[in-house]
Design a protein around this motif. Sequence first.
Motif, PDB file in Angstrom:
ATOM      1  N   ARG A  75       0.834  -1.211   0.000  1.00 16.35           N
ATOM      2  CA  ARG A  75       0.000   0.000   0.000  1.00 16.35           C
ATOM      3  C   ARG A  75       0.862   1.251   0.000  1.00 16.35           C
ATOM      4  NH1 ARG A  75      -3.496  -2.240   4.449  1.00 16.35           N
ATOM      5  NH2 ARG A  75      -5.055  -3.510   3.396  1.00 16.35           N
ATOM      6  N   ARG A  76       1.935   1.226   0.794  1.00 14.48           N
ATOM      7  CA  ARG A  76       2.834   2.379   0.816  1.00 14.48           C
ATOM      8  C   ARG A  76       3.500   2.564  -0.535  1.00 14.48           C
ATOM      9  NH1 ARG A  76       1.696   6.171   3.074  1.00 14.48           N
ATOM     10  NH2 ARG A  76      -0.278   5.193   2.623  1.00 14.48           N
ATOM     11  N   GLU A  77       3.875   1.466  -1.175  1.00 13.95           N
ATOM     12  CA  GLU A  77       4.500   1.568  -2.496  1.00 13.95           C
ATOM     13  C   GLU A  77       3.558   2.228  -3.491  1.00 13.95           C
ATOM     14  OE1 GLU A  77       6.274  -1.291  -6.044  1.00 13.95           O
ATOM     15  OE2 GLU A  77       6.146  -2.075  -3.993  1.00 13.95           O
ATOM     16  N   ALA A  78       2.294   1.830  -3.476  1.00 13.00           N
ATOM     17  CA  ALA A  78       1.323   2.430  -4.391  1.00 13.00           C
ATOM     18  C   ALA A  78       1.151   3.916  -4.116  1.00 13.00           C
ATOM     19  CB  ALA A  78      -0.013   1.701  -4.266  1.00 13.00           C
ATOM     20  N   PHE A  79       1.099   4.268  -2.829  1.00 14.57           N
ATOM     21  CA  PHE A  79       0.977   5.684  -2.471  1.00 14.57           C
ATOM     22  C   PHE A  79       2.150   6.484  -3.008  1.00 14.57           C
ATOM     23  CE2 PHE A  79       2.447   9.035   0.381  1.00 14.57           C
ATOM     24  CZ  PHE A  79       1.363   9.902   0.373  1.00 14.57           C
ATOM     25  N   TRP A  80       3.370   6.001  -2.757  1.00 16.79           N
ATOM     26  CA  TRP A  80       4.546   6.770  -3.167  1.00 16.79           C
ATOM     27  C   TRP A  80       4.724   6.788  -4.675  1.00 16.79           C
ATOM     28  CZ3 TRP A  80       6.302  10.388  -0.414  1.00 16.79           C
ATOM     29  CH2 TRP A  80       6.229  10.322   0.979  1.00 16.79           C
ATOM     30  N   ALA A  81       4.392   5.705  -5.350  1.00 12.83           N
ATOM     31  CA  ALA A  81       4.500   5.702  -6.809  1.00 12.83           C
ATOM     32  C   ALA A  81       3.572   6.750  -7.410  1.00 12.83           C
ATOM     33  CB  ALA A  81       4.172   4.316  -7.349  1.00 12.83           C
ATOM     34  N   GLU A  82       2.353   6.831  -6.902  1.00 11.04           N
ATOM     35  CA  GLU A  82       1.410   7.820  -7.420  1.00 11.04           C
ATOM     36  C   GLU A  82       1.843   9.235  -7.068  1.00 11.04           C
ATOM     37  OE1 GLU A  82      -3.364   8.945  -7.226  1.00 11.04           O
ATOM     38  OE2 GLU A  82      -2.655   6.994  -6.502  1.00 11.04           O
ATOM     39  N   SER A  83       2.304   9.429  -5.853  1.00 10.02           N
ATOM     40  CA  SER A  83       2.718  10.765  -5.421  1.00 10.02           C
ATOM     41  C   SER A  83       3.902  11.275  -6.221  1.00 10.02           C
ATOM     42  CB  SER A  83       3.075  10.734  -3.933  1.00 10.02           C
ATOM     43  OG  SER A  83       1.948  10.463  -3.144  1.00 10.02           O
ATOM     44  N   LEU A  84       4.886  10.404  -6.458  1.00 10.18           N
ATOM     45  CA  LEU A  84       6.072  10.823  -7.194  1.00 10.18           C
ATOM     46  C   LEU A  84       5.795  11.000  -8.677  1.00 10.18           C
ATOM     47  CD1 LEU A  84       8.615   8.524  -5.358  1.00 10.18           C
ATOM     48  CD2 LEU A  84       8.596  11.019  -5.281  1.00 10.18           C
ATOM     49  N   ALA A  85       4.800  10.294  -9.190  1.00  8.64           N
ATOM     50  CA  ALA A  85       4.448  10.421 -10.610  1.00  8.64           C
ATOM     51  C   ALA A  85       3.642  11.687 -10.885  1.00  8.64           C
ATOM     52  CB  ALA A  85       3.659   9.199 -11.061  1.00  8.64           C
ATOM     53  N   SER A  86       2.986  12.227  -9.850  1.00 13.44           N
ATOM     54  CA  SER A  86       2.119  13.398 -10.020  1.00 13.44           C
ATOM     55  C   SER A  86       2.503  14.465  -8.999  1.00 13.44           C
ATOM     56  CB  SER A  86       0.651  12.995  -9.841  1.00 13.44           C
ATOM     57  OG  SER A  86       0.294  11.969 -10.735  1.00 13.44           O
ATOM     58  N   PRO A  87       3.663  15.069  -9.179  1.00 14.64           N
ATOM     59  CA  PRO A  87       4.163  15.997  -8.156  1.00 14.64           C
ATOM     60  C   PRO A  87       3.340  17.273  -8.056  1.00 14.64           C
ATOM     61  CG  PRO A  87       5.546  16.049 -10.110  1.00 14.64           C
ATOM     62  CD  PRO A  87       4.595  14.923 -10.309  1.00 14.64           C
ATOM     63  N   ALA A  88       3.280  17.790  -6.843  1.00 13.37           N
ATOM     64  CA  ALA A  88       2.632  19.072  -6.585  1.00 13.37           C
ATOM     65  C   ALA A  88       3.699  20.132  -6.355  1.00 13.37           C
ATOM     66  CB  ALA A  88       1.733  18.957  -5.350  1.00 13.37           C
ATOM     67  N   PRO A  89       3.378  21.398  -6.581  1.00  8.68           N
ATOM     68  CA  PRO A  89       4.371  22.458  -6.395  1.00  8.68           C
ATOM     69  C   PRO A  89       4.882  22.525  -4.958  1.00  8.68           C
ATOM     70  CG  PRO A  89       2.469  23.268  -7.609  1.00  8.68           C
ATOM     71  CD  PRO A  89       2.097  21.914  -7.090  1.00  8.68           C
ATOM     72  N   HIS A  90       6.174  22.765  -4.825  1.00  8.64           N
ATOM     73  CA  HIS A  90       6.826  22.999  -3.526  1.00  8.64           C
ATOM     74  C   HIS A  90       6.830  21.766  -2.620  1.00  8.64           C
ATOM     75  CE1 HIS A  90       6.688  27.065  -4.953  1.00  8.64           C
ATOM     76  NE2 HIS A  90       5.361  27.099  -4.874  1.00  8.64           N
ATOM     77  N   HIS A  91       6.593  20.599  -3.175  1.00  8.03           N
ATOM     78  CA  HIS A  91       6.695  19.338  -2.438  1.00  8.03           C
ATOM     79  C   HIS A  91       7.966  18.628  -2.895  1.00  8.03           C
ATOM     80  CE1 HIS A  91       2.508  20.204  -1.709  1.00  8.03           C
ATOM     81  NE2 HIS A  91       2.334  19.108  -0.996  1.00  8.03           N
ATOM     82  N   THR A  92       8.736  18.114  -1.954  1.00  5.03           N
ATOM     83  CA  THR A  92      10.027  17.494  -2.269  1.00  5.03           C
ATOM     84  C   THR A  92      10.174  16.180  -1.524  1.00  5.03           C
ATOM     85  OG1 THR A  92      11.082  19.655  -2.575  1.00  5.03           O
ATOM     86  CG2 THR A  92      12.536  17.794  -2.142  1.00  5.03           C
ATOM     87  N   VAL A  93      10.706  15.177  -2.204  1.00  9.86           N
ATOM     88  CA  VAL A  93      11.104  13.926  -1.551  1.00  9.86           C
ATOM     89  C   VAL A  93      12.567  13.667  -1.881  1.00  9.86           C
ATOM     90  CG1 VAL A  93      10.735  11.442  -1.328  1.00  9.86           C
ATOM     91  CG2 VAL A  93       8.798  12.951  -1.704  1.00  9.86           C
ATOM     92  N   LEU A  94      13.356  13.393  -0.866  1.00 14.39           N
ATOM     93  CA  LEU A  94      14.757  13.046  -1.013  1.00 14.39           C
ATOM     94  C   LEU A  94      14.981  11.646  -0.461  1.00 14.39           C
ATOM     95  CD1 LEU A  94      16.266  16.362   0.388  1.00 14.39           C
ATOM     96  CD2 LEU A  94      16.067  15.730  -2.028  1.00 14.39           C
ATOM     97  N   VAL A  95      15.891  10.907  -1.084  1.00 17.79           N
ATOM     98  CA  VAL A  95      16.283   9.608  -0.545  1.00 17.79           C
ATOM     99  C   VAL A  95      17.760   9.635  -0.198  1.00 17.79           C
ATOM    100  CG1 VAL A  95      14.507   8.277  -1.737  1.00 17.79           C
ATOM    101  CG2 VAL A  95      16.727   8.632  -2.846  1.00 17.79           C
ATOM    102  N   ALA A  96      18.132   8.863   0.823  1.00 16.62           N
ATOM    103  CA  ALA A  96      19.531   8.665   1.195  1.00 16.62           C
ATOM    104  C   ALA A  96      19.914   7.253   0.796  1.00 16.62           C
ATOM    105  CB  ALA A  96      19.724   8.858   2.689  1.00 16.62           C
ATOM    106  N   GLU A  97      20.950   7.138  -0.005  1.00 16.25           N
ATOM    107  CA  GLU A  97      21.413   5.846  -0.500  1.00 16.25           C
ATOM    108  C   GLU A  97      22.727   5.455   0.158  1.00 16.25           C
ATOM    109  OE1 GLU A  97      21.699   6.458  -4.760  1.00 16.25           O
ATOM    110  OE2 GLU A  97      20.056   5.031  -5.055  1.00 16.25           O
ATOM    111  N   THR A  98      22.892   4.148   0.329  1.00 12.86           N
ATOM    112  CA  THR A  98      24.167   3.596   0.770  1.00 12.86           C
ATOM    113  C   THR A  98      25.098   3.506  -0.435  1.00 12.86           C
ATOM    114  OG1 THR A  98      23.553   1.315   0.332  1.00 12.86           O
ATOM    115  CG2 THR A  98      22.927   2.221   2.479  1.00 12.86           C
ATOM    116  N   PRO A  99      26.378   3.217  -0.219  1.00 15.03           N
ATOM    117  CA  PRO A  99      27.290   3.081  -1.359  1.00 15.03           C
ATOM    118  C   PRO A  99      26.877   2.007  -2.366  1.00 15.03           C
ATOM    119  CG  PRO A  99      28.540   3.399   0.642  1.00 15.03           C
ATOM    120  CD  PRO A  99      27.106   3.229   1.071  1.00 15.03           C
ATOM    121  N   ASP A 100      26.119   0.975  -1.913  1.00 18.66           N
ATOM    122  CA  ASP A 100      25.692  -0.060  -2.855  1.00 18.66           C
ATOM    123  C   ASP A 100      24.327   0.222  -3.461  1.00 18.66           C
ATOM    124  OD1 ASP A 100      23.864  -0.651  -0.867  1.00 18.66           O
ATOM    125  OD2 ASP A 100      24.604  -2.681  -0.474  1.00 18.66           O
TER     126      ASP A 100
END
Length: 206
Positions: A75-100
């Motif tokens: 359910r969370r995956e579906a929420f985030w996929a839709e949110s990231l595909a249809s961005p709203a103004p002034h909304h930002t998502v950042l991810v932190a990645e490991t070296p791998d």
Amino acid sequence: MPASGHSAGSGSSSASDSFAATATAPLTVPGSAATVRPAVVADAPGIARVHVGSWQAAYSGLLPADFLAGLSVSRREAFWAESLASPAPHHTVLVAETPDGTIAGFAASSPSRDDDATPDTGELAAIYLLPEFWSQGYGRALHAHALTALATDFSTATLWVLAGNTRARTFYERTGWTLDGRTKVESLANGTVALEEVRYRTSPRG
């Protein structure tokens, strides 16, 4: 650093709350193994795993065990996929990645959704890490770059955090956030789970 307040990342927001990736290049963080970059739709599975895993670890003993066990990555995956595909103004998502390339955590920011907010108030809506990456610099990296994103549009920022989440509250207080006196109680799971929260405030522009 574990989860902040529930807000945009908890399951309480509707899929219409859309978060945009900022148009910036990946950034390495001195003193940390993290690389912070804007989220893209393909990150939705990793973000969802962080979202659920961080809740289950950070809120153990604070929220009912059966509620935490029932949190759904799909359910969370579906929420985030839709949110990231249809961005709203002034909304930002950042991810932190490991070296791998593993997504260790994410942060989301937006205009404040509070009824007393002024137009120049933003919100650190979520900051979550998988527990195996706590106390390794990933939270500090996400927090720093989330504040940078907020500073682009807002002179003031707020966040909500569970009143009993001592670990997160300590982190925020050490990084310059102060209580502003506002509290609220929200409910999840058809009113069976209560979230007692307090609000913090800071200036993202220093």
